[in-house]
Design a protein around this motif. Structure first.
Motif, PDB file in Angstrom:
ATOM      1  N   TYR A  10       0.879  -1.154   0.000  1.00 51.73           N
ATOM      2  CA  TYR A  10       0.000   0.000   0.000  1.00 51.73           C
ATOM      3  C   TYR A  10       0.920   1.208   0.000  1.00 51.73           C
ATOM      4  N   LEU A  18      -4.280   7.039   1.480  1.00 51.93           N
ATOM      5  CA  LEU A  18      -3.984   5.925   0.588  1.00 51.93           C
ATOM      6  C   LEU A  18      -4.034   6.394  -0.859  1.00 51.93           C
ATOM      7  N   ALA A  29      -8.028  -9.113   0.276  1.00 52.03           N
ATOM      8  CA  ALA A  29      -9.235  -8.517   0.868  1.00 52.03           C
ATOM      9  C   ALA A  29     -10.390  -9.513   0.862  1.00 52.03           C
ATOM     10  N   TRP A  34     -14.054  -9.398   2.792  1.00 51.33           N
ATOM     11  CA  TRP A  34     -14.528  -8.152   2.197  1.00 51.33           C
ATOM     12  C   TRP A  34     -15.334  -8.483   0.959  1.00 51.33           C
ATOM     13  N   LEU A  39     -12.267  -1.314  -5.139  1.00 46.37           N
ATOM     14  CA  LEU A  39     -11.277  -0.898  -4.153  1.00 46.37           C
ATOM     15  C   LEU A  39     -10.842   0.539  -4.363  1.00 46.37           C
ATOM     16  N   GLU A  42     -13.443   2.497  -2.607  1.00 43.12           N
ATOM     17  CA  GLU A  42     -13.549   2.205  -1.185  1.00 43.12           C
ATOM     18  C   GLU A  42     -12.294   2.567  -0.391  1.00 43.12           C
ATOM     19  N   LEU A  43     -11.116   2.568  -1.040  1.00 45.96           N
ATOM     20  CA  LEU A  43      -9.858   2.773  -0.322  1.00 45.96           C
ATOM     21  C   LEU A  43      -9.120   4.042  -0.710  1.00 45.96           C
ATOM     22  N   ARG A  46      -8.654   7.713   1.056  1.00 44.03           N
ATOM     23  CA  ARG A  46      -9.012   7.657   2.485  1.00 44.03           C
ATOM     24  C   ARG A  46      -7.757   7.649   3.342  1.00 44.03           C
ATOM     25  N   ILE A  48      -5.249   6.358   6.096  1.00 44.32           N
ATOM     26  CA  ILE A  48      -4.870   5.018   6.573  1.00 44.32           C
ATOM     27  C   ILE A  48      -5.416   4.776   7.978  1.00 44.32           C
ATOM     28  N   PHE A  51      -8.524   2.771   8.948  1.00 47.80           N
ATOM     29  CA  PHE A  51      -8.469   1.308   8.959  1.00 47.80           C
ATOM     30  C   PHE A  51      -7.632   0.752  10.104  1.00 47.80           C
TER      31      PHE A  51
END
Length: 193
Positions: A10, A18, A29, A34, A39, A42-43, A46, A48, A51
């Motif tokens: 990542y 991210l 995932a 998940w 992704l 969703e990721l 955002r 880190i 999470f």
């Protein structure tokens, strides 16, 4: 299928947002339950810390990120990333990138199957009670500052005698906290030499 020795990466920017992840992250995932639709949506974009659960765990990551941004590569740091039906033993590597970005890489070392634990199924209905789990080793606190493997803790705390599973909150058990802080201190000394 996730294989022993496989790695996932990542990338976060200087603001801990991210900005990228490895292609094989989707497989990982999905192995964690998940329901992956997109992704990227969703990721990406955002923080880190959306999470990372638990004040102690966030504190450790903030210290590590500060050290890495001083151009110090960190790792391996052992940790577990369990699924309801698996114990997964992993290592964490953190690498500085230009402009304050950080590559976070995890490597799968070992997998142990176990009977599925409903307490680890994120979609199961939870009670208002909290059970603290170590973010690093996945042991749970059972009182008097004692930490045991989750299977033993579920029995000791009589979790299955209740109508709903407790919600899991995260922290860091004393042995893991001590180990990580020793590594952080070693890294700080190496930066100032």
């Amino acid at each position: 299928m996730v294989e022993i020795g496989e790695t996932w990466s990542y990338v976060i920017d200087r603001n801990d947002i991210l900005i990228d992840f490895s292609e094989n992250f989707i497989t990982f995932a999905e192995s964690n339950g998940w329901k992956v639709t997109s992704l990227n949506r969703e990721l990406l974009g955002r923080n880190i810390f959306d999470f990372i659960d638990g004040a102690e765990t966030r504190h450790i990551y903030r210290i590590l990120f500060d050290l890495i941004r001083q151009n110090k590569k960190i790792g391996p740091i052992p940790f577990r990333c369990d699924a309801p039906h698996l114990r997964r033993f992993m290592e964490l590597y953190l690498t500085p990138l230009p402009e304050g970005a950080i590559r976070i890489t995890t490597k799968l070392l070992q997998v142990e199957p176990r009977e599925p634990l409903i307490a680890l199924v994120s979609s199961s209905e939870k009670s208002q009670r909290l059970t603290k789990m170590c973010s690093m080793c996945k042991k749970i606190e059972v009182g008097d500052h004692s930490w045991v493997e989750i299977e033993d803790g579920l029995s000791l705390l009589k979790i299955f005698e209740h109508e709903k599973m407790p919600a899991i909150t995260h922290g860091v058990c004393p042995p893991c906290f001590r180990d990580v802080m020793l590594e952080i201190e070693r890294l700080r000394r190496s930066i100032h030499i």
